[in-house]
Design an enzyme around this catalytic site. Structure first.
Site, PDB file in Angstrom:
ATOM      1  N   GLU A   9       0.806  -1.231   0.000  1.00 10.80           N
ATOM      2  CA  GLU A   9       0.000   0.000   0.000  1.00 10.80           C
ATOM      3  C   GLU A   9       0.832   1.271   0.000  1.00 10.80           C
ATOM      4  OE1 GLU A   9      -2.613  -2.438   3.003  1.00 10.80           O
ATOM      5  OE2 GLU A   9      -0.522  -2.420   2.450  1.00 10.80           O
ATOM      6  N   ASP A  82      -2.113  -5.103   3.632  1.00  4.97           N
ATOM      7  CA  ASP A  82      -2.168  -5.464   5.052  1.00  4.97           C
ATOM      8  C   ASP A  82      -2.953  -6.755   5.294  1.00  4.97           C
ATOM      9  OD1 ASP A  82      -0.639  -3.341   5.792  1.00  4.97           O
ATOM     10  OD2 ASP A  82      -2.277  -2.100   6.518  1.00  4.97           O
ATOM     11  N   ASP A  84      -5.518  -8.106   6.742  1.00  2.00           N
ATOM     12  CA  ASP A  84      -6.851  -8.074   7.354  1.00  2.00           C
ATOM     13  C   ASP A  84      -7.891  -7.994   6.240  1.00  2.00           C
ATOM     14  OD1 ASP A  84      -6.605  -5.482   6.444  1.00  2.00           O
ATOM     15  OD2 ASP A  84      -6.499  -4.571   8.422  1.00  2.00           O
ATOM     16  N   GLU A  86      -9.701  -5.526   5.109  1.00  3.82           N
ATOM     17  CA  GLU A  86      -9.527  -4.376   4.228  1.00  3.82           C
ATOM     18  C   GLU A  86      -8.356  -4.602   3.277  1.00  3.82           C
ATOM     19  OE1 GLU A  86      -9.711   0.482   4.647  1.00  3.82           O
ATOM     20  OE2 GLU A  86      -9.585  -0.785   6.427  1.00  3.82           O
ATOM     21  N   TYR A 299       1.887  -6.165  13.281  1.00  6.58           N
ATOM     22  CA  TYR A 299       0.693  -5.544  12.704  1.00  6.58           C
ATOM     23  C   TYR A 299      -0.189  -4.962  13.802  1.00  6.58           C
ATOM     24  CZ  TYR A 299      -3.149  -4.680   9.532  1.00  6.58           C
ATOM     25  OH  TYR A 299      -4.129  -4.069   8.793  1.00  6.58           O
ATOM     26  N   ARG A 301      -3.453  -3.859  13.800  1.00  3.06           N
ATOM     27  CA  ARG A 301      -4.915  -4.030  13.867  1.00  3.06           C
ATOM     28  C   ARG A 301      -5.191  -5.485  14.220  1.00  3.06           C
ATOM     29  NH1 ARG A 301      -3.880  -0.606   9.615  1.00  3.06           N
ATOM     30  NH2 ARG A 301      -4.703   1.506   9.919  1.00  3.06           N
ATOM     31  N   HIS A 345      -4.165 -12.368  13.994  1.00  3.96           N
ATOM     32  CA  HIS A 345      -2.787 -11.917  14.154  1.00  3.96           C
ATOM     33  C   HIS A 345      -2.369 -11.989  15.614  1.00  3.96           C
ATOM     34  CE1 HIS A 345      -3.718 -10.370  10.237  1.00  3.96           C
ATOM     35  NE2 HIS A 345      -4.633  -9.576  10.742  1.00  3.96           N
TER      36      HIS A 345
END
Length: 723
Positions: A9, A82, A84, A86, A299, A301, A345
């Protein structure tokens, strides 16, 4: 030589992982999302299975062009957004835009940006997980169904520019409900009694009234307390029982997203948004001199406090070397079972525990260092032995009255050597060491201190307690807490003043309207159940289209009924005593991006506005005018002379009437680690900090409600500015 393109990203992330991959790899950044639902239209085909209409995000055309060109030069493409929902959705959108083969294993993910994690990931690609993608699509479409249907209703019935969100509305409701609880609260009087007691050898200690005739002591008024004191005048005080115990205080678990945001709010005074922005920087990589860019934390989140065995062993070795083997626990502590969590995670932890905060401080900004130190300390402490206290509880009988004294002595510091968790509640009384006491020992009463109290209403929410409540009630997920808080502030439904959330009149009106006509949308349990269903979609246990159908049918019926039944609602504006210099009308209070300001009610014919300047009662040290609270263009509070532009004196911290005892300069209130200190604005003359105690504390003006709409401080002299 075959070439592999890796797409991430951000440029920071690209730079960090590039050094772990050889010449066969080249890394490019998508700069976040590349496709989304259109802003200017509904973008969801309800008649055809809620099919979303995705468009390329404005401004991303050149980036996509560059990525397509890079794909043509590569033999293989790996999508490393990432790890997750999203991130999975971003990878899926890239796959479609770049016309890649959906069946090919092209998706990689890693929990930390380290050489071992990145190299392992590129060797184990997998296909896109459509369950994760569909869970993210379902969330996005649910939010669109609510926002793009409810918001126009609010425009027609209340006022233009309003918006309603599926999850954010519930957060506003929590704040409104709490405010109503506070407004309805009736304080009740109660009294406590503390006895000062003395041993034969002169040692004294205090004990509190605990029981009356074997019932819990409850004293409701002064008359009842006076009667108790009279009855205690001529009675003997004797030690009735002494209980000694060993008490363990266990270390807090390593951070998850919500607890990191809470603790950063308590200890560092960071908003949830600021915490996540800094945490993302630490995760993606920081330049560490000759080492180059290094991902400092895992990570950020996550809802799991799980720690990998490798990290656990490394921490145990570090703790043993640094503090001694007694600080390494004999057994691995398991996290207590919580509600439904994704557990995708690990907990948030440093990628290398030997990378101590002070060793890399020179490469970090002040705020990055503070947050890294918080994460590092919490993780190290979580892997240490519990603290051990020797506690003593003493009961003292005086006729039918029983007093109790509690004491504690720290025998082994354990994890507290590194870290002590913050708290949202007022600090409890510190337990001191008690003198040696034995049963039946006679004591002398040397003083009785009665004290009047009143029960307190529930406290208003802060960033920390609101996020805690959202997590406990199952509203939102790790990636949504910070956006929820920022959205309700931005929409003007709540304001944050001195870390506390207050609902605005607009927020109260909208919540009551939603309660009356859309009870499911504003219902805490229903919102939590939707989150659980989204989790089921991710796990392949629920069809995402069916979830949308079950939600939309009843919602559409309610929407139609509300359109017919709700009349035009008016938000009463608070009128000030000041008049408009252009048309003579009384100015009204308005809510802007940065809080309240004054405006003419004659808009759009009359467009006069002025900042709402809050007086401090402190004279300007330069000209004698009054210091007032203002706000900068970015909304940050500062204090300047009311005679601006004639006088340009400003300070960032709240001024006081106190004068520096050394140089006579103005003293300001500075919050240092949660404690307010008086600080001299003269930066070079001497040591500037003084604890805020006693008479100085009493004289310091109380900080009032934040003003807004002030002219920016740009160009003014920053005399006495302290960051």
């Amino acid at each position: 030589m075959e070439k592999t393109l890796v797409i991430v990203e951000s440029p920071a992330k690209a730079k960090s992982i590039s050094k772990f991959l050889g010449r066969k790899y080249f890394v490019r950044a998508s700069m976040g999302h590349v496709r989304d639902l259109p802003k200017s239209q509904f973008g969801v085909d309800i008649e055809n299975g809620f099919a979303p209409k995705y468009i390329t995000i404005r401004g991303k055309g050149e980036i996509i062009k560059e990525l397509r060109s890079a794909v043509k030069k590569a033999d293989r493409v790996l999508l490393a957004s990432d790890p997750d929902r999203e991130g999975e959705a971003i990878a899926w959108h890239l796959l479609n835009l770049l016309e890649m083969d959906a069946a090919q294993p092209c998706r990689i993910e890693f929990n930390e940006i380290t050489k071992q994690a990145v190299q392992k990931a590129v060797q184990n690609p997998r296909p896109i997980d459509m369950n994760r993608v569909n869970a993210q699509q379902a969330r996005r479409i649910l939010d669109r169904l609510v926002g793009y249907n409810l918001s126009p209703l609010l425009w027609r019935k209340v006022k233009k520019g309003l918006s309603a969100g599926r999850v954010q509305s519930v957060a506003v409701r929590l704040i409104v409900d709490r405010e109503e609880e506070i407004g309805a609260f009736v304080p009740e009087e109660y009294w406590t009694l503390t006895a000062s007691l003395q041993k034969e050898n002169g040692q004294t200690f205090t004990a509190k009234l605990h029981k009356i005739a074997n019932e819990r002591a409850q004293v409701g008024d002064a008359a009842a307390m006076q009667k108790i004191i009279q009855e205690l005048e001529n009675v003997a005080y004797r030690v009735a029982a002494v209980q000694r115990k060993e008490k363990l205080r266990h270390a807090p678990l390593p951070f998850i997203t919500s607890t990191l945001q809470q603790e950063a709010s308590r200890k560092l005074n960071f908003t949830a948004r600021k915490t996540m922005l800094l945490a993302q920087q630490l995760y993606e990589g920081i330049e560490l001199g000759s080492e180059g860019p290094v991902g400092l934390v895992t990570y950020i989140r996550t809802d799991s406090s799980r720690v990998s065995e490798t990290a656990r062993q490394e921490a145990a070795q570090y703790i043993s070397e640094r503090y001694g083997s007694s600080y390494v626990p004999e057994k691995v502590r398991k996290a207590p079972a919580r509600g439904r969590i994704q557990d995708a995670h690990e907990a948030i932890r440093p990628t290398a525990v030997y990378r101590e905060p002070d060793a890399i401080k020179q490469y970090l900004t002040t705020d990055q260092y503070k947050l890294y130190r918080l994460i590092w300390s919490r993780f190290v402490a979580s892997q240490m032995s519990p603290a051990i206290y020797d506690t003593t509880t003493v009961d003292v009988a005086a006729g039918k009255y029983l007093f109790r004294a509690s004491g504690a002595v720290l025998r082994f510091s354990g994890f507290m050597q590194v870290y002590i968790e913050g708290t949202d509640e007022e600090e409890k009384e510190t337990l001191a060491e008690l003198p040696e006491l034995v049963e039946k020992e006679l004591l002398k009463q040397v003083g009785l201190e009665p004290k009047q109290h009143f029960t307190q209403p529930p406290p208003r929410y802060t960033d920390a307690t609101l996020i805690k409540a959202l997590e406990e009630k199952g509203i939102g997920r790790p990636s949504t807490y910070a956006p929820i808080v920022e959205t309700i502030l931005k929409r003007g439904y709540v304001v944050r003043e001195k870390k506390l959330f207050y609902p605005t009149e607009l927020g109260i009106l909208v919540v009551h309207l939603l309660k009356d006509y859309f009870p499911r949308i504003i219902d805490v349990e229903f919102t939590a159940s939707v989150e659980e269903k989204l989790d089921e979609v991710e796990e392949g246990e629920q069809d995402w289209v069916k979830l949308l159908e079950e939600f939309y049918g009843p919602f559409q019926e309610t929407l139609n009924r509300a359109e017919e039944e709700i009349g035009r609602l008016e938000v009463a504006e608070e009128v000030s005593e000041e008049t408009c210099p252009q048309c003579g009308r009384n100015l009204v209070y308005k809510m802007g991006r940065f809080g309240k300001f004054l405006a003419c009610p004659g808009f759009p014919e009359c467009r006069f506005t002025k900042p709402l300047l809050e007086p401090t009662g402190v004279p300007c040290p330069h000209c004698g005018g009054e210091m007032v609270q203002r706000r900068s263009k970015k909304g940050r509070v500062f204090y300047g002379c009311s005679r601006y532009p004639q006088c340009e004196f400003v300070v960032w911290d709240r001024p006081t009437r106190e004068k520096c005892p050394v140089c006579g300069s103005m003293m300001v209130l500075k919050s240092v680690r949660g404690q307010e200190q008086l600080r001299c604005i003269n930066e070079t003359a001497h040591s500037r900090e003084t604890p805020l105690t006693g008479a100085a504390a009493a004289k310091a003006p109380a900080a009032g409600k934040a003003a807004a709409g002030a002219k920016p401080a740009g160009g003014r002299k920053k005399a006495g500015t302290a960051m």
